[in-house]
Design a protein around this motif. Structure first.
Motif, mmCIF file in Angstrom:
data_model
loop_
_atom_site.group_PDB
_atom_site.id
_atom_site.type_symbol
_atom_site.label_atom_id
_atom_site.label_comp_id
_atom_site.label_asym_id
_atom_site.label_seq_id
_atom_site.Cartn_x
_atom_site.Cartn_y
_atom_site.Cartn_z
ATOM 1 N N THR A 40 46.341 44.771 28.398
ATOM 2 C CA THR A 40 47.134 43.600 28.751
ATOM 3 C C THR A 40 47.185 43.327 30.250
ATOM 4 N N TRP A 41 47.200 44.363 31.040
ATOM 5 C CA TRP A 41 47.420 44.182 32.471
ATOM 6 C C TRP A 41 46.161 43.768 33.220
ATOM 7 N N ASN A 42 45.016 43.773 32.565
ATOM 8 C CA ASN A 42 43.818 43.263 33.223
ATOM 9 C C ASN A 42 43.720 41.767 32.943
ATOM 10 N N TYR A 43 44.314 40.989 33.846
ATOM 11 C CA TYR A 43 44.348 39.548 33.687
ATOM 12 C C TYR A 43 42.951 38.956 33.766
ATOM 13 N N THR A 44 42.647 38.012 32.880
ATOM 14 C CA THR A 44 41.433 37.238 33.040
ATOM 15 C C THR A 44 41.792 35.773 32.879
ATOM 16 N N ASP A 45 41.155 34.899 33.677
ATOM 17 C CA ASP A 45 41.486 33.477 33.506
ATOM 18 C C ASP A 45 40.701 32.878 32.343
ATOM 19 N N LYS A 46 39.855 33.701 31.754
ATOM 20 C CA LYS A 46 39.095 33.194 30.600
ATOM 21 C C LYS A 46 39.919 33.358 29.333
ATOM 22 N N SER A 47 39.689 32.427 28.394
ATOM 23 C CA SER A 47 40.227 32.639 27.054
ATOM 24 C C SER A 47 39.149 32.159 26.093
ATOM 25 N N GLY A 48 39.318 32.428 24.814
ATOM 26 C CA GLY A 48 38.270 32.067 23.857
ATOM 27 C C GLY A 48 37.359 33.246 23.591
ATOM 28 N N THR A 49 36.051 33.108 23.921
ATOM 29 C CA THR A 49 35.136 34.225 23.696
ATOM 30 C C THR A 49 34.467 34.628 25.010
ATOM 31 N N ASN A 50 33.982 35.857 25.088
ATOM 32 C CA ASN A 50 33.313 36.322 26.296
ATOM 33 C C ASN A 50 31.817 36.015 26.236
ATOM 34 N N LYS A 51 31.078 36.500 27.238
ATOM 35 C CA LYS A 51 29.667 36.115 27.309
ATOM 36 C C LYS A 51 28.831 36.694 26.170
ATOM 37 N N PHE A 52 29.388 37.641 25.422
ATOM 38 C CA PHE A 52 28.668 38.168 24.266
ATOM 39 C C PHE A 52 29.139 37.508 22.967
ATOM 40 N N PHE A 54 32.159 37.467 21.895
ATOM 41 C CA PHE A 54 33.199 38.297 21.302
ATOM 42 C C PHE A 54 34.571 37.739 21.702
ATOM 43 N N PRO A 55 35.529 37.674 20.752
ATOM 44 C CA PRO A 55 36.817 37.052 21.098
ATOM 45 C C PRO A 55 37.569 37.783 22.217
ATOM 46 N N ILE A 56 38.169 37.002 23.117
ATOM 47 C CA ILE A 56 38.989 37.579 24.189
ATOM 48 C C ILE A 56 40.433 37.647 23.691
ATOM 49 N N HIS A 57 41.025 38.818 23.775
ATOM 50 C CA HIS A 57 42.389 38.988 23.275
ATOM 51 C C HIS A 57 43.399 39.175 24.392
ATOM 52 N N ARG A 58 43.043 38.802 25.623
ATOM 53 C CA ARG A 58 43.984 39.020 26.715
ATOM 54 C C ARG A 58 45.163 38.072 26.613
ATOM 55 N N THR A 59 46.343 38.580 26.882
ATOM 56 C CA THR A 59 47.524 37.761 26.700
ATOM 57 C C THR A 59 48.323 37.577 27.982
ATOM 58 N N MET A 60 47.873 38.177 29.046
ATOM 59 C CA MET A 60 48.634 38.144 30.294
ATOM 60 C C MET A 60 48.380 36.819 30.981
ATOM 61 N N TYR A 61 49.330 36.338 31.743
ATOM 62 C CA TYR A 61 49.055 35.139 32.513
ATOM 63 C C TYR A 61 49.214 35.407 33.997
ATOM 64 N N TYR A 179 48.169 30.851 27.717
ATOM 65 C CA TYR A 179 48.714 30.321 28.966
ATOM 66 C C TYR A 179 48.176 31.162 30.115
ATOM 67 N N ARG A 180 47.611 30.508 31.123
ATOM 68 C CA ARG A 180 47.087 31.264 32.256
ATOM 69 C C ARG A 180 47.794 30.928 33.560
ATOM 70 N N SER A 181 47.936 29.629 33.871
ATOM 71 C CA SER A 181 48.625 29.259 35.108
ATOM 72 C C SER A 181 49.188 27.843 34.981
ATOM 73 N N PRO A 182 50.171 27.490 35.846
ATOM 74 C CA PRO A 182 50.929 26.252 35.643
ATOM 75 C C PRO A 182 50.181 24.951 35.981
ATOM 76 N N GLU A 183 49.116 25.024 36.778
ATOM 77 C CA GLU A 183 48.476 23.803 37.293
ATOM 78 C C GLU A 183 48.133 22.805 36.191
ATOM 79 N N ALA A 184 47.679 23.319 35.061
ATOM 80 C CA ALA A 184 47.221 22.445 33.974
ATOM 81 C C ALA A 184 48.348 21.577 33.396
#
Ligand SMILES: Cc1cc2nc3c(=O)[nH]c(=O)nc-3n(C[C@H](O)[C@H](O)[C@H](O)COP(=O)(O)OP(=O)(O)OC[C@H]3O[C@@H](n4cnc5c(N)ncnc54)[C@H](O)[C@@H]3O)c2cc1C
Ligand SMILES: *[C@@H]1O[C@H](CO)[C@@H](O)[C@H](O)[C@H]1NC(C)=O
Ligand SMILES: *[C@@H]1O[C@H](CO)[C@@H](O)[C@H](O)[C@H]1NC(C)=O
Ligand SMILES: *[C@@H]1O[C@H](CO)[C@@H](O)[C@H](O)[C@H]1NC(C)=O
Length: 400
Positions: A40-52, A54-61, A179-184
């Protein structure tokens, strides 16, 4: 022969388990499906699937602030650097702590990255067969282990409640896990559904950026900059109708409605059933009573998750090392049954067995009494208790 342990997941629970298991001299493999530790603590701004694919399950913002002071977010053998003066840390600071921990105890060489567990089976010679897939090349491999530590996390599969007319809504609907960041949300009319910390934290982040923030929640809350609404009755094209009959228009709906607890890789042979977030049968929220060489770490809902993972991991390692004996199955089941009956009598959902709330301190004491392990500092539990009571009072209008 050395005991062979599989640790599924390299989040906070996985790395602290790995540390103690290695110290005890076990042969360990920590199986992690992503390219990195920290969960959880490894934040990524990506969501959806990764380059392989494979689904991204990160939930941190981005810029998430912790809800408990750092003094309560430590493992036993590592404190935060003394120059760090803040109490409430941000996500990068917590990840740095985990990185320092991994480096200090030289854990990374036992972590197998890009390996996703797809199947865990209990074999009749009392070992566990684990099937993994390498997400880079899709190669399957299978190995057997003497014990399995389930550390794959509690906050993984978003839960979105169903409402009439939800599909009619023309705006955007999303779960807080994306949710990743407020700008959107600049200039948008936003409805946040849910009354948890993520709801409060996200609404706080959107303050001054979103045009309007509404929060729909079953029980009351005191927050100035948002407009509090009752539960949602139904959706329509332009917005929602609330239980109180009022109607509002929205551009975006964010569901801060929590997660479904699931372990898709556990086969029936494991003997574990998960229903409405209740994992059973577990002894002390840790031990699989059907096959007591499978253990769950970090599945209780607590706010002091690092302390909890730490003491649970030490409890498990002491059990595997036969420093103490677990009770016989029958008596473990009996204890669980007693808890279940009590909840059923009061019409409380069974997943409350995993919700320790204000009882975290007692839980730690209990574990340290059963196993010969160092107790968690009672001061930490007391600090938490005070914090918890005050927070509930000031934000949620509830008392404990
Ligand atoms: C938004 C948010 C805010 C939070 N804030 C706080 C806070 O302020 N303070 C606090 O103490 N706690 C907080 N928490 C709780 C947080 O979850 C814990 O602190 C802790 O990170 C849990 O660690 P974990 O190892 O149990 O799970 P995770 O961090 O989810 O790690 C699980 C790991 O298992 C891997 N995995 C899962 N399935 C498989 C598989 N099949 N095969 C291989 N690998 C797999 C995942 O990739 C991941 O790396 C927060 C959680 C969320 C979601
Ligand atoms: C966190 O994840 C990113 C990729 O998403 C990676 O590059 C980085 O090294 C990770 N950080 C740590 C400390 O593991
Ligand atoms: C248990 O059985 C499995 C499958 O038959 C086998 O691969 C494994 O080596 C056995 N383990 C032990 C300790 O006997
Ligand atoms: C603890 O966490 C839960 C959800 O994980 C949240 O609902 C609760 O309000 C939190 N309490 C404190 C004091 O952080």
């Amino acid at each position: 022969m050395k005991m062979r342990l599989a640790i599924i997941g390299a989040g906070a629970a996985g790395i602290v388990s790995l540390k103690y298991a290695l110290e005890a001299g076990f042969e360990c493999e920590c199986i992690e499906e992503t390219e990195t530790f920290g969960g959880t603590w490894n934040y990524t701004d990506k969501s959806g699937t990764n380059k392989f694919g494979f689904p991204i399950h990160r939930t941190m913002y981005k810029n998430l602030k912790t809800t408990v002071p750092k003094e309560l977010m430590t493992f036993l053998d590592a404190s935060y650097p003394t120059e760090l003066l803040e109490y409430f840390l941000t996500q990068p600071q917590v990840l740095q702590y985990l990185t320092d921990y991994v480096n200090k105890f030289n854990l990374e060489k036992q972590i197998k990255y890009y390996e996703s567990v797809v199947k865990v089976e209990w074999l009749s010679n009392n070992t566990w067969r684990i099937l993994t897939i390498n997400i880079k090349n899709n190669i399957l491999s299978s190995k057997t282990y003497d014990a399995v530590l389930i550390c794959s996390g509690r906050y993984r599969f978003p839960r979105i409640p169903k409402y009439p007319g939800q599909e009619l809504f023309k705006g955007h609907q999303m779960h807080s896990c994306n949710y990743r960041s407020p700008e959107a949300f600049n200039g948008k009319r936003v409805l946040i559904i849910g009354g948890s910390f993520s709801a409060l934290d996200i609404s706080h982040q959107l303050q001054g950026i979103a045009k309007m923030i509404f929060l729909s929640h079953k029980t009351g809350m005191n927050v100035k900059y948002i407009i509090i609404k009752t539960a949602v009755k139904q959706f329509c094209e332009s917005g929602v109708v609330f239980e109180d009959g009022t109607k509002e228009e929205f551009d975006v709906v964010i569901y801060c409605t929590g997660y479904d607890c699931k372990f898709p890789y556990l086969t029936e042979s494991c003997g574990i059933i998960v229903e409405n977030n209740y994992i059973s049968p577990l002894y002390k929220n840790i031990v699989n009573i059907k096959h007591p060489s499978m253990y769950f770490i970090g599945m209780v809902t607590v706010n002091t998750s690092f302390l909890t993972c730490d003491i649970q991991a030490r409890f498990v390692v002491a059990a595997i090392a036969k420093k103490f004996s677990l009770p016989i199955k029958k008596s473990m089941l009996k204890q669980l049954k007693r808890q279940v009956l009590k909840l059923e009598k009061n019409n409380i959902p069974l997943d409350h067995i995993h919700k320790l709330g204000i009882n975290q301190g007692n839980y730690y004491k209990e574990l340290a009494k059963i196993a010969p392990i160092t107790p968690t500092s009672p001061i930490l539990s007391d600090v938490f208790k005070v914090l918890y009571i005050n927070l509930c009072k000031s934000v949620f209008n509830t008392t404990y």
